[in-house]
Design a protein around this motif. Structure first.
Motif, mmCIF file in Angstrom:
data_model
loop_
_atom_site.group_PDB
_atom_site.id
_atom_site.type_symbol
_atom_site.label_atom_id
_atom_site.label_comp_id
_atom_site.label_asym_id
_atom_site.label_seq_id
_atom_site.Cartn_x
_atom_site.Cartn_y
_atom_site.Cartn_z
ATOM 1 N N ALA A 1 12.570 16.971 -2.693
ATOM 2 C CA ALA A 1 11.119 16.783 -2.550
ATOM 3 C C ALA A 1 10.772 15.506 -1.776
ATOM 4 N N VAL A 2 11.408 14.411 -2.104
ATOM 5 C CA VAL A 2 11.014 13.148 -1.471
ATOM 6 C C VAL A 2 11.439 13.141 0.004
ATOM 7 N N ALA A 3 12.630 13.654 0.283
ATOM 8 C CA ALA A 3 13.082 13.720 1.682
ATOM 9 C C ALA A 3 12.167 14.645 2.485
ATOM 10 N N ALA A 4 11.750 15.757 1.883
ATOM 11 C CA ALA A 4 10.855 16.697 2.583
ATOM 12 C C ALA A 4 9.502 16.038 2.834
ATOM 13 N N LEU A 5 9.015 15.289 1.859
ATOM 14 C CA LEU A 5 7.735 14.607 2.062
ATOM 15 C C LEU A 5 7.872 13.577 3.188
ATOM 16 N N ALA A 6 8.967 12.837 3.172
ATOM 17 C CA ALA A 6 9.193 11.824 4.220
ATOM 18 C C ALA A 6 9.204 12.494 5.600
ATOM 19 N N ALA A 7 9.859 13.645 5.692
ATOM 20 C CA ALA A 7 9.929 14.342 6.984
ATOM 21 C C ALA A 7 8.531 14.789 7.413
ATOM 22 N N ALA A 8 7.717 15.209 6.449
ATOM 23 C CA ALA A 8 6.382 15.726 6.792
ATOM 24 C C ALA A 8 5.411 14.621 7.179
ATOM 25 N N ILE A 9 5.507 13.471 6.550
ATOM 26 C CA ILE A 9 4.500 12.430 6.805
ATOM 27 C C ILE A 9 4.933 11.455 7.898
ATOM 28 N N GLY A 10 6.196 11.536 8.299
ATOM 29 C CA GLY A 10 6.689 10.673 9.374
ATOM 30 C C GLY A 10 7.196 9.348 8.832
ATOM 31 N N PRO A 11 7.930 8.639 9.696
ATOM 32 C CA PRO A 11 8.659 7.465 9.224
ATOM 33 C C PRO A 11 7.821 6.201 9.051
#
Ligand code: ASP
Length: 313
Positions: free
Chosen positions: A116-126
Motif C-alpha cells: 500500500a505505501v509503495a503504491a501510494l508513493a508511486a501514485a503521488i510522486g517522489p
C-alpha cells in the motif's frame, strides 16, 4: 547539533544509503532531550502540518509520530480509518488527495497491505513528503532506525555485534526492515530463529544464519530481538498455541543466560507476556524495550525534519 539530513520519502530502508542512515541516527541522538520532553520543543516545522494516516492499529508508532511532529513545532492531524470515509469505500489514494487538498505537508502512513505505501508513493510522486509507518509484512523503516539507535547507545558500533531476531519472522515487517538496515550499517553477524513455519523464504540470504531452535541462536548474542506472533496476518486456525509457543520459543531468563553477559533484549511491542517473552525478561535488567520507545520519538523527529526542513516544498 548534528546537521539535518535531507530526504523526501522513507518508504523502506532501500530509500537510504549508509551516510543518510547514519546522519538520521546522529540527528536523532542529538534530539533526544527535546524528544523526551526534557528540553523545550523546537519550532523548526512551525506552520507545517503532518497527517497521521493509520489504517491499522498502533500505539507506539502513532503517538510517537504525533509527539515528534509537535516537538518540532508542526501541527498534527490524526486520521482514524475506522471512523472515516474509508469505511464507506474511499480508496487510500482518494483519501490522500482529500487530505492533501486541505493544505497538509507530510503523510505518515500505516496499512495492512504489503504494497500500500509503495503504491501510494508511486501514485503521488517522489516530491510529497511520505513516511512508511508499517506496511503489511513488508517494511517498518523507522522501527529499524530506532532499534539500531538503541543498539548503538547500549553497545557501540554495530560492526562488533551479533544480533539474533527471534519469533514470527515470516509475518514481520520489523524483521525485514531490521535485516536490511543492519546489513547497510555493517553489523557483525545476523541470526534469525523461528519454528520452520514462521521462517520467511524471502529472507534467505547467505549473510543471515537461520536457526530452527532457540538455544543455539542465542549463544553469545549481543542483541536479542523478540517478535510477537502476528495472529492478524495468519489464516484462521494457523496461529500457534500461545502456551506451546512459550514452551519452545519463549524468551526466559534461563534461555537468555546463553547470550553474551552484556546482551540486551529488544522488542518492538506490543509484547505478549508469557508468549514470545517472559515477564521476568521484559521487565528485567537487560530489557531495553522502553528505551526503544523513547528513541522512537527521537528517530521520528529526525525523519520528519529531514522530510520537511528547512525549505517549504
Ligand atoms: N508494532 C510492530 C509493528 O507494527 C510489531 C508488532 O506489531 O508486533 O510491526
Amino acid at each position: 547539533m548534528s546537521p539535518t539530513p535531507v530526504l523526501r520519502q522513507l518508504t523502506d530502508i532501500d530509500d537510504l544509503d549508509r551516510a543518510t542512515a547514519l546522519a538520521l541516527l546522529d540527528r536523532a541522538q542529538a534530539l533526544r532531550e527535546v524528544a523526551g520532553g526534557r528540553a523545550p520543543a523546537l519550532d523548526t516545522l512551525a506552520g507545517r502540518t503532518v497527517v497521521n494516516l493509520f489504517f491499522e492499529n498502533s500505539t507506539r508508532t502513532r503517538v510517537s509520530f504525533a509527539l515528534a511532529a509537535r516537538r518540532l513545532g508542526a501541527e498534527v492531524v490524526d486520521f482514524h480509518a475506522h471512523t472515516s470515509s474509508t469505511a464507506k469505500g474511499e480508496t487510500l489514494l482518494d483519501t490522500w488527495r482529500t487530505l492533501h487538498a486541505m493544505g497538509t505537508d507530510a503523510f505518515v502512513v500505516r496499512h495492512a497491505d504489503d504494497d500500500a505505501v509503495a503504491a501510494l508513493a508511486a501514485a503521488i510522486g517522489p516530491d510529497v513528503p511520505l513516511v512508511n509507518a508499517g506496511s503489511g509484512r513488508r517494511a517498518h523503516p523507522t522501527q529499524a532506525l530506532l532499534d539500531a539507535l538503541t543498539m548503538r547507545q547500549c553497545l557501540g558500533d554495530w560492526s562488533g555485534l551479533t544480533v539474533t531476531v527471534v519469533g514470527d519472522i515470516r509475518h514481520s515487517r520489523v524483521a525485514r526492515s531490521n535485516l536490511k538496515l543492519l546489513r547497510l550499517l555493517g553489523v557483525g553477524a545476523l541470526r534469525v530463529a523461528a519454528p520452520a513455519a514462521l521462517h520467511a523464504d524471502d529472507l534467505d540470504d547467505p549473510a543471515v544464519q537461520r536457526f530452527e531452535q532457540l538455544e543455539p541462536a542465542l549463544a553469545g548474542a549481543d542483541v536479542v530481538m523478540a517478535l510477537r506472533v502476528q495472529h492478524e496476518r495468519m489464516a484462521q486456525g494457523g496461529s500457534p498455541d500461545p502456551a506451546a509457543f512459550h514452551a519452545d520459543w519463549g524468551l526466559t531468563t534461563a534461555r537468555l543466560a546463553r547470550a553474551a553477559p552484556h546482551a540486551i533484549v529488544l522488542h518492538p511491542g506490543p509484547i505478549n507476556r508469557g508468549v514470545e517473552i517472559a515477564s521476568e525478561v521484559a521487565d528485567g535488567p537487560r530489557s531495553m524495550i522502553l528505551a526503544q520507545v523513547g528513541n522512537g520519538v527521537a528517530v521520528r523527529m529526525a525523519v520528519l525534519e529531514a522530510l520537511l526542513a528547512p525549505a517549504p516544498r
